[in-house]
Design a protein around this motif. Sequence first.
Motif, short mmCIF file in Angstrom:
data_model
loop_
_atom_site.label_atom_id
_atom_site.label_comp_id
_atom_site.label_asym_id
_atom_site.label_seq_id
_atom_site.Cartn_x
_atom_site.Cartn_y
_atom_site.Cartn_z
N LEU A 333 0.83 -1.21 0.00
CA LEU A 333 0.00 0.00 0.00
C LEU A 333 0.87 1.26 0.00
O LEU A 333 0.58 2.23 -0.72
N GLU A 334 1.94 1.24 0.77
CA GLU A 334 2.85 2.39 0.83
C GLU A 334 3.51 2.62 -0.53
O GLU A 334 3.64 3.76 -0.99
N ARG A 335 3.88 1.52 -1.22
CA ARG A 335 4.49 1.67 -2.55
C ARG A 335 3.46 2.15 -3.58
O ARG A 335 3.78 2.96 -4.46
N LEU A 336 2.21 1.68 -3.45
CA LEU A 336 1.15 2.09 -4.38
C LEU A 336 0.85 3.58 -4.25
O LEU A 336 0.54 4.25 -5.24
N LYS A 337 0.94 4.11 -3.04
CA LYS A 337 0.63 5.53 -2.81
C LYS A 337 1.72 6.46 -3.35
O LYS A 337 1.49 7.65 -3.50
N ARG A 338 2.90 5.92 -3.61
CA ARG A 338 4.00 6.74 -4.14
C ARG A 338 3.69 7.20 -5.56
O ARG A 338 3.23 6.41 -6.38
N LYS A 339 3.94 8.46 -5.82
CA LYS A 339 3.61 9.02 -7.14
C LYS A 339 4.65 8.59 -8.17
O LYS A 339 5.85 8.56 -7.89
N THR A 340 4.18 8.26 -9.37
CA THR A 340 5.08 7.95 -10.49
C THR A 340 4.37 8.30 -11.80
O THR A 340 3.15 8.16 -11.92
N ASN A 341 5.14 8.75 -12.78
CA ASN A 341 4.59 9.08 -14.09
C ASN A 341 4.65 7.89 -15.05
O ASN A 341 4.14 7.97 -16.17
N VAL A 342 5.30 6.81 -14.60
CA VAL A 342 5.43 5.62 -15.45
C VAL A 342 4.21 4.72 -15.21
O VAL A 342 4.06 4.13 -14.13
N GLN A 343 3.34 4.62 -16.21
CA GLN A 343 2.08 3.90 -16.06
C GLN A 343 2.29 2.42 -15.76
O GLN A 343 1.56 1.81 -14.97
N GLU A 344 3.33 1.82 -16.38
CA GLU A 344 3.59 0.39 -16.17
C GLU A 344 3.86 0.09 -14.70
O GLU A 344 3.38 -0.90 -14.16
N LEU A 345 4.67 0.95 -14.06
CA LEU A 345 5.01 0.75 -12.64
C LEU A 345 3.76 0.90 -11.77
O LEU A 345 3.54 0.13 -10.84
N LYS A 346 2.92 1.90 -12.13
CA LYS A 346 1.68 2.14 -11.38
C LYS A 346 0.76 0.92 -11.45
O LYS A 346 0.21 0.47 -10.44
N GLU A 347 0.62 0.37 -12.68
CA GLU A 347 -0.23 -0.81 -12.88
C GLU A 347 0.32 -2.03 -12.16
O GLU A 347 -0.43 -2.82 -11.59
N LYS A 348 1.63 -2.18 -12.20
CA LYS A 348 2.27 -3.32 -11.54
C LYS A 348 2.04 -3.27 -10.03
O LYS A 348 1.73 -4.29 -9.39
N ARG A 349 2.18 -2.08 -9.47
CA ARG A 349 1.97 -1.92 -8.02
C ARG A 349 0.52 -2.22 -7.64
O ARG A 349 0.27 -2.86 -6.61
N GLN A 350 -0.43 -1.76 -8.47
CA GLN A 350 -1.84 -2.00 -8.17
C GLN A 350 -2.17 -3.49 -8.26
O GLN A 350 -2.87 -4.04 -7.40
N GLU A 351 -1.63 -4.13 -9.30
CA GLU A 351 -1.86 -5.57 -9.47
C GLU A 351 -1.31 -6.35 -8.27
O GLU A 351 -1.95 -7.25 -7.74
N ARG A 352 -0.10 -5.94 -7.85
CA ARG A 352 0.53 -6.61 -6.70
C ARG A 352 -0.30 -6.41 -5.44
O ARG A 352 -0.54 -7.35 -4.67
#
Length: 595
Positions: A333-352
Motif C-alpha cells: 500500500l505504501e508503494r502504491l501511494k507513491r507518485k510515479t509518471n510511469v504507467q507500467e510501474l503504477k499498474e504493476k503496483r496495483q496488481e501486486r
Amino acid sequence: MAEIVQHRIEERIPELEQLERVGLFTKKEVKSIIKRATALEYKLHRLIINKEDFIAYIQYEINVLELIKKRRAHIHYQFKKEEIEFPVIHRINSVFRRATNKWKDDVQLWLSHVAFCKKWATKGQISKVFSAMLAIHPDKPALWIMAAKNELEDRNSSESARHLFLRALRFHPDNKKVYQEYFRMELLHCEKLRKQKKELEKAEMDLGEYEFSPEILSGKLAEVVYRDATGKIKEAEFVISLLNIAAIFDFTKELQDFILQDLQANYTEDSLTWDFMAKRELEAPGAGEELQTAKGRASDINRREERCCQVYEEAVKSLSTEPMWTCYVAFCLERLKRKTNVQELKEKRQERQLGVLQRAHDSSLLKEEYYKNWLQILLSSGDAEGAASVAMAATQRYSQSVSVWSLSLRTLMQLGSGDVGRLFQEALTHVNPKESLPLWQLQVQWSVANQSPEETEAMFKRGLLSAVAVVAMEMKERYLDWSYSTGGYKKSRKTFTSLQENRPLSKAFFTRMIEIEKEQETPKMNNLRDYYERALQEFGTSDDDLWLHYIQEELGAFGQPENCGKIHWRAMKFLEGECVERFTSKYTLVQTGHL
C-alpha cells in the motif's frame, strides 16, 4: 530571622559595590536590588516556607545575572567576573540545594537546577546535582540517561558515562531505552577514539607506549553491550532498533553483520524481522546505467520491489499470521501511494496490491482497516462487481463491526445494489445495538432517497422502538424532519404530538419543532408556548438557555412581554446549581439589550 537576613544582605555588599564602581548598575538600581533581595530573603526564612518563594528568589537572581550580561555587552566590559557573577551563581546554587532538599520529589525542580548549571557554565556542579538527584530518583531511567549523556557530551568523560549506565542497569535491568543509549554511547566513544588516532597519525606524533586497542576501535565494547541486552530482552523490535543505531556509524559493518545474523537466526518467528529484511532490499544498489532515464529508474525500482516481495512471500509461507500479512499489505500500500509518471510501474503496483489483499482475505488474516483501501482501489479502477463482492466478503469476515458494515453498505449504495434494504436488517441483527447509531443514520439516508414514503415511515417506526436511547432520540429528530419535508407543517405537528410523550426525548426534538413553527407565515404563539412548556418539563432543571429562549420569544413580535416576569420566577425556582448563576447573568444581558 532578621539577623540571618541582615547577614545575607551584607554578604552581597562587595559584589554590589563592584557593580556600581564599574558602571554596570547605578546607585539607585543597587538600592532597588537590596530592597527586593531583602523581601525575598525574609520569605525564605519564614517558619512555613513555600516552593513558589524559592522559585521567585531564583528567578530574580537569574534575571539579575541576565541583566549584568546584557550591560557588559553594551559597555564592552568583561572583567571582574569572579567578584560579580560568581557570588550570584554560588548563591543561586545554594538556594537550589535548599529547595531540592526540601522538595525532593519535584523532578522539575532538579532539572531546573541542571539547566541553570549548564547555562551558566558550572559544569562541575552538574555532576553533583545529578548524583544527588539519582540518589533520590533511581527509579526514573530517563534521569540516568540524561546524567550519562551529560558526562559524555559536556564533560567528555566516557568512563563516567559508562559507570552511570552500568549503575542504571542495576536498577533497570530490562529497560530498552537504557540499553539503546548505552549501546549508542559505546559507539560514540569508539568513534571519538578513531578520530583521535587518525589525527595523531596525521600529525605523525610518537605515542610512546600508549596504543589504541584494535578491539575497542572496531566496536567490541558495543558488541558486549548488545550481547548483554539481547540476553535479557529477546524482542525483534529491540534488536532492529540496535541495528539501526549501529548503522549510523560508518565503521560498524562487522557489528551490523553480526546483529543481522543474530536477527535471522533467532527471531524468524516475529513478523518485524521479515518486514525489516524485506525492506532492506529497497536499499540494495542498482545498475548505474539504467538510472539515466525515467523508465530505467522505474524498472530499477520495480526490480527492488519484486525482491522485497520475494522476501515477503517466503515470510507468509513460514509465518502465516495476521501481523505478517499486515506488514506485507502495508508495504504494498505504501508503494502504491507513491507518485510515479510511469504507467507500467503504477499498474504493476496495483496488481501486486490487489493480489496480496485477496490472498490475505482468503487466509482470513486481513485486518479490518485494509478492506477500505481494497474497495477504494476497486472503485477507482471501475471494477463494480469486484467491489460489491469484497463489500459482502468484508461483512462476513467482520460481521460485528459497525465500521465494516457502514463501509460495505455505502459501497453497495454507491453501486446501486438491490440488496441494500435486506443487508441493513442483517447488519442491525449482528452489531451491538449500543453501537448501531451510524447504521440507522445511513439507513435513513438510503431509505429517504430510494424507498417509498410508506416504507421510510415503517423504518422510522422500527427505529423509535430501539432500546438504545441515543438511537431512539436520533430517529425521533429525523422522523420529525422527514415529516416536515414530505408532508409539510400539518404532518410534522401530527408526528410531534404522537411522539412528545414517548421517552427518551432530546432537546433537539423540541427545538426543531419550535423552528418549524417559526418558519410558518403566521406562527401561533400558543403552539410555541406548548412546545417550550413541554421541553421545560424534560430539561427545565438543567438547561438555562431554554428558559432564556422562552423569555426572548415572549419579548418578540408575537409574544406577551408581561409573561417574562412569571417565566423568570419559575426559572429561578426550577434551575439547579451553577445554572442559576448563568441564567441570572444572561437574563441581565437580555434586559439591557446586550444579548
